[in-house]
Write a protein that holds these residues in place. Structure first.
Motif, PDB file in Angstrom:
ATOM      1  N   ASN A 186     -24.234 -22.831 -28.919  1.00  0.00           N
ATOM      2  CA  ASN A 186     -25.519 -23.538 -29.074  1.00  0.00           C
ATOM      3  C   ASN A 186     -26.724 -22.617 -28.927  1.00  0.00           C
ATOM      4  OD1 ASN A 186     -24.294 -25.975 -29.601  1.00  0.00           O
ATOM      5  ND2 ASN A 186     -24.412 -26.696 -27.489  1.00  0.00           N
ATOM      6  N   LYS A 187     -26.680 -21.688 -27.979  1.00  0.00           N
ATOM      7  CA  LYS A 187     -27.804 -20.765 -27.782  1.00  0.00           C
ATOM      8  C   LYS A 187     -28.027 -19.930 -29.045  1.00  0.00           C
ATOM      9  CE  LYS A 187     -29.447 -16.917 -25.001  1.00  0.00           C
ATOM     10  NZ  LYS A 187     -29.162 -15.965 -23.938  1.00  0.00           N
ATOM     11  N   THR A 188     -26.939 -19.435 -29.625  1.00  0.00           N
ATOM     12  CA  THR A 188     -27.041 -18.596 -30.818  1.00  0.00           C
ATOM     13  C   THR A 188     -27.558 -19.391 -32.012  1.00  0.00           C
ATOM     14  OG1 THR A 188     -25.272 -17.166 -29.997  1.00  0.00           O
ATOM     15  CG2 THR A 188     -25.746 -17.076 -32.372  1.00  0.00           C
ATOM     16  N   THR A 189     -27.052 -20.606 -32.200  1.00  0.00           N
ATOM     17  CA  THR A 189     -27.541 -21.411 -33.328  1.00  0.00           C
ATOM     18  C   THR A 189     -29.024 -21.730 -33.165  1.00  0.00           C
ATOM     19  OG1 THR A 189     -26.797 -23.504 -32.345  1.00  0.00           O
ATOM     20  CG2 THR A 189     -25.282 -22.402 -33.861  1.00  0.00           C
ATOM     21  N   THR A 190     -29.459 -21.954 -31.935  1.00  0.00           N
ATOM     22  CA  THR A 190     -30.883 -22.209 -31.696  1.00  0.00           C
ATOM     23  C   THR A 190     -31.717 -20.990 -32.078  1.00  0.00           C
ATOM     24  OG1 THR A 190     -30.431 -23.793 -29.936  1.00  0.00           O
ATOM     25  CG2 THR A 190     -32.613 -22.780 -29.937  1.00  0.00           C
ATOM     26  N   ILE A 191     -31.270 -19.796 -31.691  1.00  0.00           N
ATOM     27  CA  ILE A 191     -31.977 -18.560 -32.030  1.00  0.00           C
ATOM     28  C   ILE A 191     -32.062 -18.409 -33.551  1.00  0.00           C
ATOM     29  CG2 ILE A 191     -31.777 -16.024 -32.029  1.00  0.00           C
ATOM     30  CD1 ILE A 191     -30.522 -16.359 -29.165  1.00  0.00           C
ATOM     31  N   GLU A 222     -31.651 -20.697 -36.017  1.00  0.00           N
ATOM     32  CA  GLU A 222     -32.391 -21.763 -36.700  1.00  0.00           C
ATOM     33  C   GLU A 222     -33.892 -21.663 -36.453  1.00  0.00           C
ATOM     34  OE1 GLU A 222     -30.394 -25.515 -35.933  1.00  0.00           O
ATOM     35  OE2 GLU A 222     -28.471 -24.642 -36.583  1.00  0.00           O
ATOM     36  N   ARG A 223     -34.291 -21.367 -35.227  1.00  0.00           N
ATOM     37  CA  ARG A 223     -35.728 -21.183 -34.948  1.00  0.00           C
ATOM     38  C   ARG A 223     -36.287 -20.003 -35.731  1.00  0.00           C
ATOM     39  NH1 ARG A 223     -36.125 -22.144 -28.447  1.00  0.00           N
ATOM     40  NH2 ARG A 223     -35.963 -24.405 -28.527  1.00  0.00           N
TER      41      ARG A 223
END
Length: 134
Positions: free
Chosen positions: A102-107, A109-110
């Motif tokens: 989740n942390k990586t996908t947030t990075i 996508e943002r």
């Protein structure tokens, strides 16, 4: 600051020169607007630029955090509208070769949604971005 020189070649075609590198690209008016449609149209380049910018900015963030996104692909669909004729909608699907936490996908996508091209496009242009993790 980058410099470009664009020449009108006739038959609704232009050739653009990237002055620093000497690289060139050509554009044609699309077939639905009196052109030959043999090259990217200027509005095609806007949509292509959006996806390329997203990939580039994600790669910069990925490098910072040691994330490998090599093999990530973007597919783009452009929808034109009239009165006035303009890009009405851009659909971008970014497909990653793997899944991430989740942390990586947030990075990622943002980063994509804050690329300079995305931020430069008018709010009147609908930008649908879909992230697919395999």
């Amino acid at each position: 600051m980058n410099s470009f020189e664009i020449n009108y070649d006739g038959n609704l075609r232009t050739t653009a020169l990237h002055v620093d590198s000497g690289q060139t690209i050509s554009t044609d008016a699309p077939k639905d607007n009196h052109g030959l449609g043999e090259c990217f149209s200027p509005t095609d380049l806007v949509c292509t630029s959006l996806a390329s910018c997203m990939l580039t900015i994600m790669a910069i963030a990925a490098n910072k955090y040691g994330i490998d996104i090599k093999g990530t692909k973007a597919s783009v669909t452009k929808t034109m509208v009239s009165d006035p004729r303009r890009i009405g909608r851009i659909d971008v699907t970014l497909t990653f070769p793997t899944s991430y936490d989740n942390k990586t996908t947030t990075i990622l996508e943002r980063s994509a949604l804050n690329c300079p091209v995305h931020r430069s496009l008018s709010s009147e242009v609908v930008k649908n971005v879909n992230f697919v993790y395999l």
